[in-house]
Write a protein that holds these residues in place. Structure first.
Motif, PDB file in Angstrom:
ATOM      1  N   TYR A  32     -11.771  12.770  -0.529  1.00 26.34           N
ATOM      2  CA  TYR A  32     -11.702  11.316  -0.371  1.00 26.34           C
ATOM      3  C   TYR A  32     -13.018  10.668  -0.804  1.00 26.34           C
ATOM      4  N   ALA A  36     -13.215   7.903  -3.645  1.00 26.07           N
ATOM      5  CA  ALA A  36     -13.519   6.533  -3.217  1.00 26.07           C
ATOM      6  C   ALA A  36     -14.621   5.905  -4.041  1.00 26.07           C
ATOM      7  N   ARG A  37     -15.521   6.726  -4.560  1.00 25.35           N
ATOM      8  CA  ARG A  37     -16.621   6.198  -5.376  1.00 25.35           C
ATOM      9  C   ARG A  37     -16.240   6.031  -6.843  1.00 25.35           C
ATOM     10  N   PRO A  40     -11.834   1.307  -7.563  1.00 22.93           N
ATOM     11  CA  PRO A  40     -12.373   0.077  -6.979  1.00 22.93           C
ATOM     12  C   PRO A  40     -11.867  -0.245  -5.582  1.00 22.93           C
ATOM     13  N   ARG A  41     -10.686   0.209  -5.212  1.00 23.83           N
ATOM     14  CA  ARG A  41     -10.101  -0.227  -3.937  1.00 23.83           C
ATOM     15  C   ARG A  41      -9.739   0.966  -3.062  1.00 23.83           C
ATOM     16  N   ARG A  42      -9.772   0.706  -1.762  1.00 27.04           N
ATOM     17  CA  ARG A  42      -9.445   1.755  -0.811  1.00 27.04           C
ATOM     18  C   ARG A  42      -8.021   2.266  -1.003  1.00 27.04           C
ATOM     19  N   GLU A  46      -6.912   6.138  -1.510  1.00 25.53           N
ATOM     20  CA  GLU A  46      -5.945   6.868  -0.669  1.00 25.53           C
ATOM     21  C   GLU A  46      -4.805   7.441  -1.504  1.00 25.53           C
ATOM     22  N   PHE A 134     -12.662  -4.256   8.000  1.00 24.41           N
ATOM     23  CA  PHE A 134     -12.775  -3.266   6.923  1.00 24.41           C
ATOM     24  C   PHE A 134     -11.602  -2.281   6.859  1.00 24.41           C
ATOM     25  N   PHE A 135     -11.052  -1.945   7.993  1.00 25.37           N
ATOM     26  CA  PHE A 135      -9.930  -1.004   7.956  1.00 25.37           C
ATOM     27  C   PHE A 135      -8.592  -1.731   7.976  1.00 25.37           C
ATOM     28  N   GLN A 137      -8.340  -4.846   6.980  1.00 24.29           N
ATOM     29  CA  GLN A 137      -8.397  -5.782   5.865  1.00 24.29           C
ATOM     30  C   GLN A 137      -7.853  -7.159   6.268  1.00 24.29           C
TER      31      GLN A 137
ATOM     32  N   LEU B  17     -13.737  -6.009  -0.322  1.00 27.91           N
ATOM     33  CA  LEU B  17     -12.427  -5.572   0.172  1.00 27.91           C
ATOM     34  C   LEU B  17     -11.323  -5.842  -0.855  1.00 27.91           C
ATOM     35  N   LEU B  43     -15.626   1.674   1.649  1.00 25.36           N
ATOM     36  CA  LEU B  43     -15.196   2.947   1.048  1.00 25.36           C
ATOM     37  C   LEU B  43     -14.626   3.917   2.075  1.00 25.36           C
ATOM     38  N   ARG B  46      -9.170   4.657   6.097  1.00 30.63           N
ATOM     39  CA  ARG B  46      -8.642   4.142   7.350  1.00 30.63           C
ATOM     40  C   ARG B  46      -8.548   5.286   8.357  1.00 30.63           C
ATOM     41  N   PHE B  49      -5.447   7.335   8.127  1.00 27.74           N
ATOM     42  CA  PHE B  49      -5.001   7.833   6.823  1.00 27.74           C
ATOM     43  C   PHE B  49      -4.956   9.364   6.776  1.00 27.74           C
TER      44      PHE B  49
END
Lengths: 174, 351
Positions: A32, A36-37, A40-42, A46, A134-135, A137, B17, B43, B46, B49
């Motif tokens: 992950y 993630a790096r 661009p988006r979470r 995922e 952040f989680f 959103q 975000l 980054l 969740r 997840f």
């Protein structure tokens, strides 16, 4: 994980896919963090992470132990999938991941783990704002409504939480 | 930190975000640090997840077969009408193709069997049969017949013929050779000759006689009869009959190549592989018998093979090719192997 233990783990999962859970647990954070790096988006991180493990599970029978850490094989799959997303087509079937990338990724894994721990230690109202923002959103207005606070107060909580995290990270690095 | 920076930070969080890169504000170092923290938070996965992904993977893992790798499973032959965790699912199209291939293979086998039955004669015609002059190749000894070739003579002298050389061969004989000339003034003088191939040159001298005789003097025509020199009869030289030289009869040189009979046994084949059928004769379903003559030497090998009666269709050459490979127990005379002239019939038959 020691090479012998990791090999035993992989070979066990090859014989019995039910043991793939151990492989997943040992490598989830690394995969992950790597993905993630690079997206661009979470949500994309995922999705790619999920696809990496689906492909790994499907192709585990073909994996041959050649002395390279298993995570390199997983990150190779991840790099290939990320490249597909960026270029829209398959550039190369195999994207090698070198030792420098592996080492850098380990640093990112540690940082993400640290952040997750620090969030848990935030004051209750700050933690709730950070998690919702952040989680979950969610927007400032929604959070304010849920918590029965003004939008300005939520923004203040967000600001203070980020300051707290910055300070604690800074203290760890000093 | 004033309200302006708090608002600005929140907008940057919104951008992060949304997957956008917020513009850096160089005015406030402190705000930049907080943006880095916000980026790290954006980054993070969740919290649920990890667990939800595993829930999906676990269901996939549960449906995967265990105990064999993909490569190993590929070697497992699936049963046609059942399925298990180690086999592939049955596909109707594959089953139909397999059925069709089996039917085609069965039809091919049946058709080829019928073809063989219908064309049996052609198929089996490769077998050729050697049929000698009689039912058995070992030629019978002709009772009472002397060995072929040669001649003999004499004038009832009490002494055996004396040693000397033979006259030349000629196609006809006007005067037989004599070691002792009884009539020194004949009415029609003629050169003495022997009947035989003129191209055979015998050693010549002024003294006529039997080259095989041991007696030099006195000259003698020998105990035979009919003119000539020797113990035989018929105007030749030697112990045979006729105008030739040597044992045997009929002219020419006796004692070289023998025929079966007169104390000469027939050669006996000890290695006689069958000849092949020519492709031309096989296609035409042609049958026939080739007659060959051959001299079987003391070494048991055939020599001077000649076709006496041809049938064509490539069978003559096939007969020659086969007989050249034959080996014989040689014919014997006085317990010694000698060259013997034989006839060989090679029959080619379809059956």
């Amino acid at each position: 994980m020691h090479e012998t233990d990791e090999r035993r783990l992989i070979e066990g999962a090859q014989r019995d896919p039910g043991r793939f859970a151990e492989v997943y647990e040992a490598n989830f954070a690394r995969v992950y963090a790597y993905v993630a790096r690079r997206v661009p988006r979470r949500e994309e991180a995922e999705d790619v992470t999920a696809e990496v493990f689906q492909q790994a599970l499907a192709g585990l029978g073909q994996f041959e132990w050649q002395g390279t850490p298993f995570i390199a094989w997983l990150l190779g799959i991840a790099a290939h999938l990320v490249a597909k997303r960026w270029k829209g087509a398959v550039a190369k079937e195999e994207v090698p991941v070198d030792e420098l990338e592996l080492a850098a990724n380990e640093g990112h894994v540690e940082q993400q783990t640290l952040f997750a721990q620090l969030i848990e230690r935030l004051p209750e109202d700050q933690r709730r704002v950070i998690e919702a923002r952040f989680f979950g959103q969610r927007g400032i207005r929604e959070i304010a409504k849920d918590m029965g606070r003004s939008e300005g107060a939520i923004k203040q909580l967000q600001f203070r939480a980020l300051e707290t995290l910055r300070d604690q990270i800074g203290n760890r690095h000093e | 930190m004033n309200d302006f920076n708090i608002e600005k930070l929140d907008k940057h969080v919104d951008a992060l975000l949304d997957g956008r890169v917020p513009a850096r504000d160089a005015d406030t170092f402190r705000l930049g640090e907080l943006e880095d923290v916000a980026k790290e938070l954006s980054l993070l996965p969740r919290p649920d997840f990890r667990a939800s992904l595993w829930a999906n993977l676990a269901s996939s893992a549960a449906t995967r077969p265990s105990g064999a790798s993909e490569a190993q499973r590929a070697t497992v032959i699936p049963p046609m009408f059942s399925s298990s965790s180690l086999t592939f699912p049955m596909r109707g199209s594959h089953l139909a193709v397999s059925f069709g291939l089996h039917v085609a293979a069965l039809a091919l086998i049946t058709a080829s069997g019928l073809w063989v039955v219908e064309n049996r004669a052609v198929v089996r015609s490769t077998v050729a049969q050697l049929i000698p002059a009689d039912s058995d190749y070992v030629m019978p000894v002709a009772p009472g017949k002397p060995a072929g070739g040669g001649g003999g003579g004499g004038d009832h002298d009490k002494m055996d013929a004396s040693h000397g050389t033979a006259p030349r061969f000629a196609a006809e004989q006007l005067t037989p050779p004599l070691a002792v000339v009884r009539n020194e003034h004949p009415a029609l003088p003629a050169e003495p000759t022997l009947i035989g191939p003129p191209d055979i040159v015998l050693p010549q001298s002024d003294r006529l006689g039997d080259p095989m005789a041991n007696i030099l003097n006195p000259p003698s025509n020998g105990t035979g009869s009919g003119g000539g020199i020797g113990s035989g009869e018929g105007g030749g030289i030697g112990s045979g009959k006729g105008p030739g030289i040597g044992p045997g009869y009929g002219g020419g040189i006796g004692g070289g190549i023998y025929r079966v009979g007169g104390g000469v046994s027939a050669p006996r084949p000890i290695y006689d592989p069958d000849p092949e059928y020519s492709e031309e004769a096989r296609k035409a379903k042609f049958q026939g018998t080739v007659l060959l003559s051959a001299v079987i030497g003391p070494d048991g090998k055939p020599k001077d093979l000649r076709i006496m009666r041809s049938v064509g269709m490539g069978l003559d050459q096939k007969a020659l090719d086969a007989v050249w490979k034959w080996r014989f127990a040689p014919g014997m005379r006085n317990e010694k192997p000698v060259s013997v002239l034989v006839s060989i019939e090679v029959s080619f038959r379809l059956y």
